[in-house]
Design an enzyme around this catalytic site. Structure first.
Site, PDB file in Angstrom:
ATOM      1  N   SER A  35       0.799  -1.229   0.000  1.00 18.63           N
ATOM      2  CA  SER A  35       0.000   0.000   0.000  1.00 18.63           C
ATOM      3  C   SER A  35       0.834   1.282   0.000  1.00 18.63           C
ATOM      4  O   SER A  35       0.305   2.346  -0.270  1.00 18.63           O
ATOM      5  CB  SER A  35      -0.918   0.006   1.223  1.00 18.63           C
ATOM      6  OG  SER A  35      -0.151  -0.179   2.398  1.00 18.63           O
ATOM      7  N   ASP A 340      -3.349   7.843   8.085  1.00 18.28           N
ATOM      8  CA  ASP A 340      -4.546   7.114   8.524  1.00 18.28           C
ATOM      9  C   ASP A 340      -4.248   6.053   9.575  1.00 18.28           C
ATOM     10  O   ASP A 340      -5.054   5.163   9.805  1.00 18.28           O
ATOM     11  CB  ASP A 340      -5.224   6.457   7.311  1.00 18.28           C
ATOM     12  CG  ASP A 340      -4.291   5.495   6.583  1.00 18.28           C
ATOM     13  OD1 ASP A 340      -3.139   5.314   7.033  1.00 18.28           O
ATOM     14  OD2 ASP A 340      -4.699   4.912   5.562  1.00 18.28           O
ATOM     15  N   HIS A 343      -0.450   4.511   6.975  1.00 14.76           N
ATOM     16  CA  HIS A 343       0.275   5.081   5.831  1.00 14.76           C
ATOM     17  C   HIS A 343       0.716   6.511   6.103  1.00 14.76           C
ATOM     18  O   HIS A 343       0.189   7.162   7.007  1.00 14.76           O
ATOM     19  CB  HIS A 343      -0.615   5.026   4.594  1.00 14.76           C
ATOM     20  CG  HIS A 343      -1.202   3.664   4.374  1.00 14.76           C
ATOM     21  ND1 HIS A 343      -2.487   3.343   4.748  1.00 14.76           N
ATOM     22  CD2 HIS A 343      -0.642   2.538   3.893  1.00 14.76           C
ATOM     23  CE1 HIS A 343      -2.708   2.063   4.479  1.00 14.76           C
ATOM     24  NE2 HIS A 343      -1.607   1.542   3.966  1.00 14.76           N
TER      25      HIS A 343
END
Ligand SMILES: *[C@@H]1O[C@H](CO)[C@@H](O)[C@H](O)[C@H]1NC(C)=O
Ligand SMILES: *[C@@H]1O[C@H](CO)[C@@H](O)[C@H](O)[C@H]1NC(C)=O
Ligand SMILES: *[C@@H]1O[C@H](CO)[C@@H](O)[C@H](O)[C@H]1NC(C)=O
Ligand SMILES: *[C@@H]1O[C@H](CO)[C@@H](O)[C@H](O)[C@H]1NC(C)=O
Length: 372
Positions: A35, A340, A343
Site C-alpha cells: 500500500s 490514517d 500510511h
C-alpha cells in the site's frame, strides 16, 4: 545594455538544461510493493470481487488529486514523485489494464505480502487483509505477462529494461504486521526475516537477469512508530517497551532494522555480481525516524498521531477507519507524518522521495546514480 542582458540571459537558458539534466533519464518505471506504492490495484480487485475498501472515498486523495485516487494517502506517493521527477506519467495500476504500459506499470497492491498466502496458512497466521493472490511472486508473474507487449527479443528487452527504473518495495511490512497481530514471538518473527528478504532478493535477481540496470530497493519503516501498532500493543505496565526519545515501540523498530540490514547485505552481493547495474538501497527507516524525533524541522506536529481518524491517543481505531462516514481528517495533513494510522501523508512521502533522489536517504542517490 538591454540587448546585452538578453543575450546573456538566453545564453544561460541554453546552458541550464545541459548542466542540470540528470545523468539518467528513464523511459519507464516498474514498481512492486504494497500500500505504500499501490496506485489502484487493490481497488480494481475490490470492484471485481465486491469487497469494501475505504481508499476510494474522501478524504483519501484530498490534497493533490482533490478526489479519491485509490492511493492510501491524502495525495501522492513516492512513486508519483519519482515519475514526476523523470517526466513520466503517474504509474497506472497494472490490474486496471487501462491503456499502454510502455512508460511503466505499477504491480504493487495494498495488503500484499512478500511471502505466499500459503505460508501464512501453514503457520496458522491469519492475515489482516483478505487473502488474495497479490504477493511478490504474483506481482512478478504479472510483469512476465506484460513483457510481450513491451519488447520481443531478449536483446530488445535488455535494451528497454536497461533504460527503466525498477522500484522493488517497500514490501515486507505486511508480513511483519500479520505476524505481530497474530502474537508470534519476536524470536519467531526474526527467524522468518531471512525468508522474507530472500524472496525480495530473488525478485531483484530476476529483474537484473533480464537487463534491469537501475533498481531501487526500499527498506522497511520504523514499524514501532506506526499508530496502528502503537494502539494494538499499547502497554501501561511495560514502559521499558518504549523508546523514550520517540515513544515508539522498541522491539518492532529493532526488527525493522534487522530486516533492513539483511536486505542491505543482499544488495552488496548484487553489486559485486552485477557490476554494470546500479542497485540503490533506499532508506525508509532513517527519514521516518527523523520525522518522529525532530518533527519541528519538517513542519510536523504530534508525529505519532494519525491525521485521519476518530480519536484516541494515536487517532487510530480499527472500528472507525479513515474513509468511513463520520471519520474526518485533520485540517492540514502536511503537518502530520501519518495519514490514517498505517500510511504516510503526501508531505512525508515528499520528504522521503527527495532524500532518495538527491540524498541523504539513498545509497547511492537516484539522481547521482551514474549510467555505467
Ligand atoms: C483509464 O484511464 C483513463 C485515462 O487515464 C482514466 O480517465 C480512467 O479513469 C481509467 N479507467 C480506469 C478503470 O482506471
Ligand atoms: C496450526 O494449527 C493446526 C490446528 O490447530 C495444528 O495442527 C498445527 O500444528 C498448527 N501449525 C503450526 C505451524 O503451528
Ligand atoms: C490463488 O492462486 C492459487 C494457485 O496459485 C489458486 O488455487 C487460488 O484459487 C487463487 N486464489 C484466488 C483468491 O484467486
Ligand atoms: C474505538 O471505537 C469504538 C466504537 O466507537 C469504541 O467503543 C472504542 O472504545 C474505541 N477504542 C479505542 C481504543 O479508542
Amino acid at each position: 545594455m538591454k540587448h546585452k542582458a538578453l543575450i546573456i540571459f538566453s545564453f544561460l537558458l541554453f546552458l541550464w538544461p545541459i548542466e542540470t539534466t540528470p545523468s539518467h533519464t528513464f523511459n519507464s518505471i516498474f514498481s512492486f510493493g504494497d500500500s505504500y506504492t499501490d496506485t489502484g490495484n487493490l481497488n480494481v480487485l475490490a470492484k471485481k470481487l465486491a469487497f469494501p475498501v475505504y481508499t476510494d472515498k474522501l478524504p483519501y486523495g484530498e490534497t493533490f488529486f482533490h478526489h479519491p485516487s485509490n492511493r492510501c494517502s491524502d495525495g501522492r506517493l513516492i512513486v508519483d514523485f519519482l515519475a514526476e521527477e523523470f517526466g513520466l506519467p503517474l504509474l497506472r495500476p497494472y490490474l486496471a489494464q487501462n491503456g499502454t504500459f510502455r512508460q511503466g506499470a505499477n504491480f504493487a497492491v495494498a495488503g500484499a505480502t512478500t511471502l505466499e498466502p500459503v505460508f501464512f496458512k501453514q503457520h496458522n497466521i491469519t492475515t489482516i487483509a483478505i487473502p488474495l493472490n497479490t504477493s511478490l511472486n504474483f506481482q512478478f508473474q504479472w510483469f512476465e505477462k506484460l513483457k510481450p507487449s513491451l519488447c520481443r527479443t531478449t536483446k530488445e528487452c535488455r535494451d528497454y529494461f536497461g533504460k527503466s527504473l525498477f522500484v522493488v518495495g517497500e514490501i515486507g511490512g505486511n508480513d511483519y504486521i500479520n505476524m505481530y497481530v497474530n502474537r508470534l514471538s519476536m524470536t519467531q518473527v526474526r527467524s522468518f526475516a531471512s525468508t522474507i528478504v530472500q524472496t525480495i532478493a530473488s525478485t531483484i535477481k530476476k529483474l537484473l537477469d533480464q537487463g534491469a540496470r537501475t533498481v531501487v530497493v526500499p527498506g522497511n519503516i520504523p514499524m514501532g512508530c506506526m499508530p496502528m501498532l502503537l494502539i494494538t500493543f499499547k502497554s501501561h505496565k511495560h514502559i521499558s517497551s518504549y523508546d523514550h526519545k520517540t515513544g515508539c515501540i522498541k522491539r518492532f523498530n529493532i526488527l525493522s532494522r534487522y530486516h533492513n540490514s539483511l536486505l542491505f547485505e543482499e544488495i552488496k552481493e548484487f553489486r559485486v555480481k552485477y557490476p554494470h547495474a546500479t542497485i540503490i538501497y533506499a532508506d525508509y527507516y532513517k527519514p521516518v525516524l527523523n520525522f518522529v524525533r525532530y518533527p519541528e524541522r519538517y513542519g510536523f506536529t504530534k508525529p505519532l498521531v494519525a491525521c485521519c481518524g476518530k480519536g484516541g491517543e494515536y487517532n487510530y481505531n480499527s472500528t472507525e477507519l479513515c474513509g468511513m462516514p463520520q471519520v474526518s481528517a485533520c485540517r492540514n495533513p502536511s503537518t502530520h507524518v501519518n495519514w490514517d494510522g498505517v500510511h504516510l501523508t503526501e508531505a512525508a512521502y515528499r520528504y522521503v522521495s527527495t532524500g532518495w533522489l538527491k540524498g541523504p536517504y539513498a545509497d547511492p542517490p537516484i539522481l547521482g546514480a551514474q549510467t555505467k
